[in-house]
Design a protein around this motif. Sequence first.
Motif, PDB file in Angstrom:
ATOM      1  N   ALA A 147      28.738 -64.767  -2.188  1.00 55.09           N
ATOM      2  CA  ALA A 147      29.487 -63.653  -1.581  1.00 55.09           C
ATOM      3  C   ALA A 147      29.945 -64.013  -0.191  1.00 55.09           C
ATOM      4  O   ALA A 147      29.217 -64.078   0.863  1.00 55.09           O
ATOM      5  N   SER A 203      30.945 -57.994  -8.279  1.00 57.21           N
ATOM      6  CA  SER A 203      32.190 -58.818  -7.420  1.00 57.21           C
ATOM      7  C   SER A 203      33.171 -57.620  -7.186  1.00 57.21           C
ATOM      8  O   SER A 203      33.108 -56.351  -7.303  1.00 57.21           O
ATOM      9  N   ASP A 204      34.122 -58.208  -6.566  1.00 56.86           N
ATOM     10  CA  ASP A 204      35.271 -57.231  -5.984  1.00 56.86           C
ATOM     11  C   ASP A 204      36.158 -56.885  -7.223  1.00 56.86           C
ATOM     12  O   ASP A 204      37.204 -57.174  -7.431  1.00 56.86           O
ATOM     13  N   ALA A 248      33.046 -51.731  -8.689  1.00 54.72           N
ATOM     14  CA  ALA A 248      31.986 -52.103  -8.165  1.00 54.72           C
ATOM     15  C   ALA A 248      30.627 -51.224  -7.744  1.00 54.72           C
ATOM     16  O   ALA A 248      29.568 -51.707  -7.886  1.00 54.72           O
ATOM     17  N   PHE A 257      33.358 -56.818   1.139  1.00 54.06           N
ATOM     18  CA  PHE A 257      34.096 -57.633   0.532  1.00 54.06           C
ATOM     19  C   PHE A 257      35.069 -58.287   1.685  1.00 54.06           C
ATOM     20  O   PHE A 257      35.614 -57.479   2.504  1.00 54.06           O
ATOM     21  N   GLU A 258      35.161 -59.657   1.642  1.00 56.38           N
ATOM     22  CA  GLU A 258      35.734 -60.121   2.696  1.00 56.38           C
ATOM     23  C   GLU A 258      36.801 -61.112   2.036  1.00 56.38           C
ATOM     24  O   GLU A 258      36.294 -61.991   1.506  1.00 56.38           O
TER      25      GLU A 258
END
Length: 457
Positions: free
Chosen positions: A267, A351-352, A356, A419-420
Amino acid sequence: MKRLIERGLMFGNLIPVTAPALVERYNRALHHLTGRRTGLSDFHIDISGFSPEIGEELDDPLYLNRNGVNRQFILLSTDQKSAPLLNASFSTSRGILRQFIEENETQLFALTARDAVAGELVNSVFSVADPERLMEIRRIRVEADTTSGTVRDAEELGRLTDRFLGEEDAWFDDVLIAEMITIAKRTGDVTRNPVRLKQMEFRQENFWTAHFGGTYLFRGVAHPAILTAGDPAPLAPLMDHVYGLEARNHVAKFLDLNGLVEPVVRAPGIDGAAILRQKMDFIVVDAAQEAGLDLTGATRRDIRNLARDHADRLPSEYHALRRLVAWAEEGGPWPRVSSEDPAYFYTLRASDVADADLVNMLLAELCPKDVRQLFICHKELFYRLYAGWSETKKSYVADFLAREYAVDKAGARRALFGFEAPMEEVPPPPPVTAERRPPREEIIARVGPWGAIPRGR
């Protein structure tokens, strides 16, 4: 539960109701919705207006949530938007209430200055005693008004005003004018201060419900399924794929097919190895509880010492995570963790995707030893399991959450689940030759850090 309450980990952020005027407004709304009243002079309420003290007084923890569906709510202040939702029967309820308050904040602020706002999250069923009713829940509509009907009266006054301005002889209609004056005495000037709440409706495709032992319904994904902590047999007719949470291979395959999870170590924007190390500490704490060891005042160093001294007594998931951390930090041997391995779901996070939070809730239930994720993502289950822990584990977990999580909740959530976006596009991997072994990042992208999920046992 006293430790949790004292540290603000249970019933935290509830809204105190102490002023006699607010108590009376609450009683009017409570009687309006349920025909009941409280004799308490002060209490606390959650985002829906539910009070644990009143629930105890009435001996009815579902006094605003009859049959666990169509949750009713009482708003005394827009400050309730930051409060938790207690005794939740559906995972989407708090988000719906919060969005409703935020979208109508100005109007609700004005309305609650004089009266309580009472309402209901309405769907098409009034009971889910029959599992088939779950499939009928697709939309949630929010209905709300003050106990005196201010919103209803304002809508009626608006309709009469339009008629007065649009009809040619309305100036001579004494009955119409008298009716407008009567309603205006209750609502005020709606032309200058319009009283109108947005009509809000929410689709409910994927959600968790407390019914049937705790059930996750995923309809809005490419490969739909129902996952349940209870008996899957009564739910089997509802969908082609219905699995109990103990069917680990089927659950893992469902998550993988729909792209709902990613490896923690892959991640972006988080320290995956550090997160896995903390999970390892929680596993040590759980093993120490089983061995009857005292954890009072235990620090991280103490937990690591326990792990060294009792390595042979630690469960297999600890050693699997240790190998994964060694691979991530030191380039150790490639770990192979199948979906049948107890450590498998500990290596994942959502996950994005749009759901989520729901996926992380499911993972928390699959990884109950990770007490931090359990507390953040599935409080109902956390409180239920906490009641059965030893005193030493209760003390350690309460101290840890107060020290490591409660002081910066937003930061902790961001570090675990944020998240990025990638800084640049990742180029395609070069071809594999006999002279060049693929780097670890390429292997992860192909099969994940544990290898492909098997099709069957």
